[in-house]
Design a protein around this motif. Structure first.
Motif, PDB file in Angstrom:
ATOM      1  N   VAL A   5       0.802  -1.250  -0.098  1.00  9.25           N
ATOM      2  CA  VAL A   5       0.283   0.174  -0.193  1.00  9.25           C
ATOM      3  C   VAL A   5       0.942   1.043   0.121  1.00  9.25           C
ATOM      4  CG1 VAL A   5      -1.868   1.253   1.106  1.00  9.25           C
ATOM      5  CG2 VAL A   5      -1.987  -1.204   1.310  1.00  9.25           C
ATOM      6  N   GLU A   6       2.032   1.154   0.632  1.00 10.44           N
ATOM      7  CA  GLU A   6       2.726   2.508   0.735  1.00 10.44           C
ATOM      8  C   GLU A   6       3.447   2.730  -0.635  1.00 10.44           C
ATOM      9  OE1 GLU A   6       2.871  -0.200   2.847  1.00 10.44           O
ATOM     10  OE2 GLU A   6       2.332   1.024   4.969  1.00 10.44           O
ATOM     11  N   GLU A   7       4.007   1.660  -1.460  1.00 15.07           N
ATOM     12  CA  GLU A   7       4.548   1.765  -2.665  1.00 15.07           C
ATOM     13  C   GLU A   7       3.422   2.449  -3.568  1.00 15.07           C
ATOM     14  OE1 GLU A   7       7.621  -1.728  -2.573  1.00 15.07           O
ATOM     15  OE2 GLU A   7       5.748  -2.235  -3.450  1.00 15.07           O
ATOM     16  N   GLN A   8       2.114   1.792  -3.502  1.00 12.35           N
ATOM     17  CA  GLN A   8       1.097   2.357  -4.375  1.00 12.35           C
ATOM     18  C   GLN A   8       0.808   3.772  -4.052  1.00 12.35           C
ATOM     19  OE1 GLN A   8      -2.391  -0.259  -4.590  1.00 12.35           O
ATOM     20  NE2 GLN A   8      -1.035  -1.991  -4.191  1.00 12.35           N
ATOM     21  N   LEU A   9       0.822   4.190  -2.715  1.00 13.15           N
ATOM     22  CA  LEU A   9       0.846   5.567  -2.328  1.00 13.15           C
ATOM     23  C   LEU A   9       1.616   6.397  -3.044  1.00 13.15           C
ATOM     24  CD1 LEU A   9      -1.067   7.594  -0.833  1.00 13.15           C
ATOM     25  CD2 LEU A   9       0.166   7.121   1.295  1.00 13.15           C
ATOM     26  N   GLU A  10       2.987   6.060  -2.842  1.00 11.47           N
ATOM     27  CA  GLU A  10       4.055   6.815  -3.472  1.00 11.47           C
ATOM     28  C   GLU A  10       4.001   7.151  -4.934  1.00 11.47           C
ATOM     29  OE1 GLU A  10       8.917   6.614  -3.637  1.00 11.47           O
ATOM     30  OE2 GLU A  10       7.742   5.289  -2.086  1.00 11.47           O
ATOM     31  N   GLU A  11       3.754   5.805  -5.468  1.00 17.75           N
ATOM     32  CA  GLU A  11       3.540   6.051  -6.972  1.00 17.75           C
ATOM     33  C   GLU A  11       2.281   7.238  -7.371  1.00 17.75           C
ATOM     34  OE1 GLU A  11       3.074   2.104  -8.635  1.00 17.75           O
ATOM     35  OE2 GLU A  11       5.116   1.719  -8.374  1.00 17.75           O
ATOM     36  N   THR A  12       1.291   7.125  -6.692  1.00 17.94           N
ATOM     37  CA  THR A  12      -0.054   7.867  -6.687  1.00 17.94           C
ATOM     38  C   THR A  12       0.712   9.309  -6.769  1.00 17.94           C
ATOM     39  OG1 THR A  12      -1.451   6.145  -6.332  1.00 17.94           O
ATOM     40  CG2 THR A  12      -2.201   8.379  -6.303  1.00 17.94           C
ATOM     41  N   LEU A  13       1.317   9.487  -5.479  1.00 23.87           N
ATOM     42  CA  LEU A  13       1.485  10.909  -5.214  1.00 23.87           C
ATOM     43  C   LEU A  13       2.485  11.492  -6.356  1.00 23.87           C
ATOM     44  CD1 LEU A  13       1.920  10.750  -1.267  1.00 23.87           C
ATOM     45  CD2 LEU A  13       0.006  11.825  -2.499  1.00 23.87           C
ATOM     46  N   ASN A  14       3.532  10.563  -6.616  1.00 22.09           N
ATOM     47  CA  ASN A  14       4.322  10.810  -7.668  1.00 22.09           C
ATOM     48  C   ASN A  14       3.630  11.296  -8.978  1.00 22.09           C
ATOM     49  OD1 ASN A  14       6.725  10.597  -6.147  1.00 22.09           O
ATOM     50  ND2 ASN A  14       6.966   8.593  -6.909  1.00 22.09           N
ATOM     51  N   SER A  15       2.511  10.589  -9.622  1.00 24.90           N
ATOM     52  CA  SER A  15       1.914  10.985 -10.334  1.00 24.90           C
ATOM     53  C   SER A  15       0.912  12.185 -10.298  1.00 24.90           C
ATOM     54  CB  SER A  15       0.552   9.670 -10.802  1.00 24.90           C
ATOM     55  OG  SER A  15       1.211   8.555 -11.083  1.00 24.90           O
ATOM     56  N   ILE A  16       0.541  12.518  -9.192  1.00 19.81           N
ATOM     57  CA  ILE A  16      -0.204  13.581  -8.821  1.00 19.81           C
ATOM     58  C   ILE A  16       0.912  15.004  -8.916  1.00 19.81           C
ATOM     59  CG2 ILE A  16      -1.175  15.090  -7.216  1.00 19.81           C
ATOM     60  CD1 ILE A  16      -2.624  12.574  -5.887  1.00 19.81           C
ATOM     61  N   SER A  17       1.943  14.845  -8.550  1.00 22.59           N
ATOM     62  CA  SER A  17       2.916  15.683  -8.554  1.00 22.59           C
ATOM     63  C   SER A  17       3.349  16.075 -10.097  1.00 22.59           C
ATOM     64  CB  SER A  17       4.204  15.538  -7.799  1.00 22.59           C
ATOM     65  OG  SER A  17       5.186  16.468  -7.921  1.00 22.59           O
ATOM     66  N   THR A  18       3.487  14.874 -11.114  1.00 19.72           N
ATOM     67  CA  THR A  18       3.726  15.183 -12.410  1.00 19.72           C
ATOM     68  C   THR A  18       2.515  16.044 -13.004  1.00 19.72           C
ATOM     69  OG1 THR A  18       5.008  13.215 -12.231  1.00 19.72           O
ATOM     70  CG2 THR A  18       4.279  13.918 -14.688  1.00 19.72           C
ATOM     71  N   VAL A  19       1.403  15.595 -12.769  1.00 16.18           N
ATOM     72  CA  VAL A  19       0.395  16.343 -13.367  1.00 16.18           C
ATOM     73  C   VAL A  19       0.333  17.670 -13.057  1.00 16.18           C
ATOM     74  CG1 VAL A  19      -2.383  16.339 -13.469  1.00 16.18           C
ATOM     75  CG2 VAL A  19      -1.146  14.035 -13.677  1.00 16.18           C
ATOM     76  N   GLU A  20       0.385  18.077 -11.902  1.00 10.42           N
ATOM     77  CA  GLU A  20       0.502  19.334 -11.365  1.00 10.42           C
ATOM     78  C   GLU A  20       1.711  20.316 -11.852  1.00 10.42           C
ATOM     79  OE1 GLU A  20      -1.567  18.814  -7.014  1.00 10.42           O
ATOM     80  OE2 GLU A  20       0.472  18.916  -7.127  1.00 10.42           O
ATOM     81  N   GLN A  21       2.689  19.633 -12.194  1.00 14.78           N
ATOM     82  CA  GLN A  21       3.905  20.302 -12.672  1.00 14.78           C
ATOM     83  C   GLN A  21       3.934  20.478 -14.022  1.00 14.78           C
ATOM     84  OE1 GLN A  21       7.159  18.255 -11.404  1.00 14.78           O
ATOM     85  NE2 GLN A  21       7.032  18.924  -9.183  1.00 14.78           N
ATOM     86  N   ASN A  22       3.276  19.528 -14.602  1.00 18.50           N
ATOM     87  CA  ASN A  22       3.539  19.430 -16.185  1.00 18.50           C
ATOM     88  C   ASN A  22       2.294  19.481 -16.983  1.00 18.50           C
ATOM     89  OD1 ASN A  22       6.151  18.991 -15.923  1.00 18.50           O
ATOM     90  ND2 ASN A  22       5.913  16.782 -15.854  1.00 18.50           N
ATOM     91  N   GLY A  23       0.977  19.413 -16.348  1.00 18.86           N
ATOM     92  CA  GLY A  23      -0.234  19.663 -16.946  1.00 18.86           C
ATOM     93  C   GLY A  23      -0.859  18.294 -17.246  1.00 18.86           C
ATOM     94  N   GLN A  24      -2.123  18.384 -17.485  1.00 22.28           N
ATOM     95  CA  GLN A  24      -2.935  17.084 -17.893  1.00 22.28           C
ATOM     96  C   GLN A  24      -2.632  16.666 -19.143  1.00 22.28           C
ATOM     97  OE1 GLN A  24      -5.074  16.551 -15.488  1.00 22.28           O
ATOM     98  NE2 GLN A  24      -5.472  14.488 -16.158  1.00 22.28           N
ATOM     99  N   ARG A  25      -2.252  17.438 -20.048  1.00 24.79           N
ATOM    100  CA  ARG A  25      -2.163  16.695 -21.444  1.00 24.79           C
ATOM    101  C   ARG A  25      -0.722  17.393 -22.087  1.00 24.79           C
ATOM    102  NH1 ARG A  25      -6.421  19.808 -25.226  1.00 24.79           N
ATOM    103  NH2 ARG A  25      -5.741  21.979 -24.543  1.00 24.79           N
TER     104      ARG A  25
END
Length: 68
Positions: A5-25
């Protein structure tokens, strides 16, 4: 092998950060690509955080059992 669960949470938070920094598309040459939906990522992160907290406490707690 299944991820914790911790690994999945870390990946999800990294994905959120990527979307916030680089945009949705984004576009590559003539193709337009979309990243994961931010709303769904937020919901998943909240669910995983609850699961991680539950796991730290030792799992589910049963307070009362009613016999049949």
């Amino acid at each position: 092998m299944a991820k914790t669960v911790e690994e999945q949470l870390e990946e999800t938070l990294n994905s959120i950060s990527t979307v916030e920094q680089n945009g949705q598309r984004y576009t590559i040459k003539d193709r337009e690509l979309w990243r994961a939906d931010l709303r769904q990522l937020d919901q998943r992160a909240q669910r995983l955080e609850k699961q991680a907290e539950r796991a730290k406490r030792g799992g589910l707690r049963i307070q009362r059992v009613i016999p049949l």
